[in-house]
Design a protein around this motif. Structure first.
Motif, PDB file in Angstrom:
ATOM      1  N   VAL A 183     -25.195  17.625 -59.795  1.00  0.00           N
ATOM      2  CA  VAL A 183     -24.015  18.417 -60.144  1.00  0.00           C
ATOM      3  C   VAL A 183     -24.464  19.756 -60.732  1.00  0.00           C
ATOM      4  O   VAL A 183     -25.549  19.866 -61.307  1.00  0.00           O
ATOM      5  CB  VAL A 183     -23.092  17.665 -61.131  1.00  0.00           C
ATOM      6  CG1 VAL A 183     -22.361  16.526 -60.452  1.00  0.00           C
ATOM      7  CG2 VAL A 183     -23.869  17.149 -62.339  1.00  0.00           C
ATOM      8  N   ASN A 184     -23.614  20.764 -60.599  1.00  0.00           N
ATOM      9  CA  ASN A 184     -24.048  22.132 -60.915  1.00  0.00           C
ATOM     10  C   ASN A 184     -23.155  22.876 -61.919  1.00  0.00           C
ATOM     11  O   ASN A 184     -23.331  24.062 -62.132  1.00  0.00           O
ATOM     12  CB  ASN A 184     -24.120  22.948 -59.621  1.00  0.00           C
ATOM     13  CG  ASN A 184     -25.175  22.395 -58.680  1.00  0.00           C
ATOM     14  OD1 ASN A 184     -26.367  22.501 -58.949  1.00  0.00           O
ATOM     15  ND2 ASN A 184     -24.750  21.756 -57.601  1.00  0.00           N
ATOM     16  N   GLY A 185     -22.206  22.169 -62.536  1.00  0.00           N
ATOM     17  CA  GLY A 185     -21.298  22.843 -63.457  1.00  0.00           C
ATOM     18  C   GLY A 185     -21.892  23.021 -64.852  1.00  0.00           C
ATOM     19  O   GLY A 185     -21.840  24.102 -65.429  1.00  0.00           O
ATOM     20  N   HIS A 186     -22.460  21.956 -65.399  1.00  0.00           N
ATOM     21  CA  HIS A 186     -23.017  22.011 -66.760  1.00  0.00           C
ATOM     22  C   HIS A 186     -24.214  22.958 -66.806  1.00  0.00           C
ATOM     23  O   HIS A 186     -24.373  23.756 -67.723  1.00  0.00           O
ATOM     24  CB  HIS A 186     -23.410  20.609 -67.211  1.00  0.00           C
ATOM     25  CG  HIS A 186     -24.078  20.566 -68.543  1.00  0.00           C
ATOM     26  ND1 HIS A 186     -23.458  20.962 -69.707  1.00  0.00           N
ATOM     27  CD2 HIS A 186     -25.334  20.185 -68.904  1.00  0.00           C
ATOM     28  CE1 HIS A 186     -24.310  20.831 -70.712  1.00  0.00           C
ATOM     29  NE2 HIS A 186     -25.455  20.373 -70.254  1.00  0.00           N
ATOM     30  N   THR A 187     -25.077  22.825 -65.807  1.00  0.00           N
ATOM     31  CA  THR A 187     -26.243  23.679 -65.643  1.00  0.00           C
ATOM     32  C   THR A 187     -26.590  23.611 -64.159  1.00  0.00           C
ATOM     33  O   THR A 187     -25.984  22.845 -63.425  1.00  0.00           O
ATOM     34  CB  THR A 187     -27.414  23.192 -66.522  1.00  0.00           C
ATOM     35  OG1 THR A 187     -28.512  24.107 -66.414  1.00  0.00           O
ATOM     36  CG2 THR A 187     -27.884  21.804 -66.125  1.00  0.00           C
ATOM     37  N   GLU A 188     -27.551  24.380 -63.723  1.00  0.00           N
ATOM     38  CA  GLU A 188     -27.966  24.301 -62.324  1.00  0.00           C
ATOM     39  C   GLU A 188     -28.664  22.956 -62.070  1.00  0.00           C
ATOM     40  O   GLU A 188     -29.630  22.610 -62.758  1.00  0.00           O
ATOM     41  CB  GLU A 188     -28.931  25.465 -62.023  1.00  0.00           C
ATOM     42  CG  GLU A 188     -29.521  25.465 -60.637  1.00  0.00           C
ATOM     43  CD  GLU A 188     -28.570  25.998 -59.577  1.00  0.00           C
ATOM     44  OE1 GLU A 188     -27.488  26.511 -59.924  1.00  0.00           O
ATOM     45  OE2 GLU A 188     -28.933  25.900 -58.388  1.00  0.00           O
ATOM     46  N   GLU A 233     -16.214  18.937 -59.931  1.00  0.00           N
ATOM     47  CA  GLU A 233     -17.096  17.760 -59.872  1.00  0.00           C
ATOM     48  C   GLU A 233     -16.415  16.550 -60.513  1.00  0.00           C
ATOM     49  O   GLU A 233     -16.478  15.438 -59.991  1.00  0.00           O
ATOM     50  CB  GLU A 233     -18.431  18.080 -60.552  1.00  0.00           C
ATOM     51  CG  GLU A 233     -19.248  19.058 -59.720  1.00  0.00           C
ATOM     52  CD  GLU A 233     -20.399  19.733 -60.457  1.00  0.00           C
ATOM     53  OE1 GLU A 233     -21.212  20.388 -59.797  1.00  0.00           O
ATOM     54  OE2 GLU A 233     -20.473  19.629 -61.696  1.00  0.00           O
ATOM     55  N   ARG A 234     -15.709  16.786 -61.628  1.00  0.00           N
ATOM     56  CA  ARG A 234     -14.977  15.697 -62.261  1.00  0.00           C
ATOM     57  C   ARG A 234     -13.856  15.211 -61.348  1.00  0.00           C
ATOM     58  O   ARG A 234     -13.571  14.019 -61.284  1.00  0.00           O
ATOM     59  CB  ARG A 234     -14.385  16.178 -63.583  1.00  0.00           C
ATOM     60  CG  ARG A 234     -15.441  16.374 -64.654  1.00  0.00           C
ATOM     61  CD  ARG A 234     -14.902  17.225 -65.775  1.00  0.00           C
ATOM     62  NE  ARG A 234     -15.516  16.849 -67.024  1.00  0.00           N
ATOM     63  CZ  ARG A 234     -14.977  16.010 -67.920  1.00  0.00           C
ATOM     64  NH1 ARG A 234     -13.786  15.519 -67.744  1.00  0.00           N
ATOM     65  NH2 ARG A 234     -15.631  15.699 -69.005  1.00  0.00           N
TER      66      ARG A 234
END
Ligand SMILES: [Zn+2]
Length: 282
Positions: A183-188, A233-234
């Motif tokens: 997943v790429n939202g919190h960090t790359e 993503e959630r």
């Protein structure tokens, strides 16, 4: 397969930053704040024993910090450390064959290294492969100003130059029953292990769902570099979690190791049951 929660210590982060646009009157019901507005956070690794592999997912903050850092984050190693929690189940640092790092923020990877007598960091798992996403490592080595305080050189550089490092490029199955989502939202390129255990599917929820208080869709952290991507993503993960009775393993929840998700009478996602991992491992 055997699974064990590994408590590595506690710390605190600003509650507002942990809940983004959500008002305090709402988030403090599940995550009460202290006098500095900080909420209590676990740093809960997960140990997976399968055939000849002993896999550790994340490893907490480690011990390479000074007094000021310890005070700012209220680091608490009184009750738990990585070493004591492993010792309790009879696993030594030498036994670990694989370390899977969800990402390289200090509260997830700091325990990978310690300081030798000369003050130089070294990897404390002499026999482990260290699994990191390739895109994430490149990102962490050249941090943006917003994330810089979370990416500490003393954590990342020894891993980056280690021969134990194994780079992964995207989603994969590390071994049967242990796959990895990215997943790429919190960090790359944060990587989230998904484990098939008996009839259960377990998601190591890391910083996508850090605590049971973070289940509602818009409860996205301010720390996230791409909050709208996290939201997307959630939106993808939550129906999959509900429809397949997926068990979330909470890395940061100070009260609950595991939880499930339901859709409430208003049609919103909500934390359902919360329970210790041993409820399913026996
Ligand atoms: Zn993080």
């Amino acid at each position: 397969m055997e699974l064990y929660p590994i408590e590595t210590g506690r710390f605190r982060l600003d509650g507002g930053a942990m809940f983004g646009v959500v008002p305090k009157v709402l988030w403090q019901r599940t995550n009460p704040a202290d006098e500095y507005n900080r909420i209590l956070m676990a740093m809960r690794a997960l140990l997976v024993i399968e055939n000849n592999r002993i896999v550790l997912i994340d490893n907490g903050i480690g011990h390479k910090y000074d007094e000021k850092f310890a005070k700012n984050y209220a680091i608490d190693h009184e009750t738990y450390t990585l070493e004591s929690s492993l010792h309790q189940i009879g696993v030594s640092l030498e036994d670990i064959t694989d370390v899977v790092l969800t990402h390289l923020h200090f509260d997830h990877c700091g325990g990978t290294t310690a300081l030798d007598n000369n003050g130089n960091p070294y990897i404390i798992f002499p026999n482990a492969r260290i699994w990191v996403q390739k895109r994430h490592l490149a990102w962490a080595l050249n941090p943006n100003p917003r994330e810089k305080a979370s990416f500490l050189k003393e954590n990342i550089e020894p891993i980056a130059r280690s021969e134990q490092l194994q780079l992964l490029d995207g989603e994969t199955e590390l071994f049967p029953g242990f796959s990895i989502k990215v997943v790429n939202g919190h960090t790359e390129a944060q990587q989230l292990p998904i484990i098939q255990y008996k009839d259960y599917t377990i998601l190591y929820a890391a910083d996508l769902f850090p605590t049971h208080g973070h289940i509602p869709l818009p409860y996205v952290m301010s720390y996230d570099v791409r909050p709208l991507i996290t939201l997307q993503e959630r939106q993808e993960f939550l129906p999959w979690i509900v429809n397949n009775n997926v068990i979330l393993f909470y890395e940061h929840d100070p009260y609950y190791e595991c939880g499930t998700v339901k859709i409430n009478e208003k049609g919103k996602y909500q934390s359902d049951k919360t329970f210790p991992l041993k409820e399913i491992t026996g």
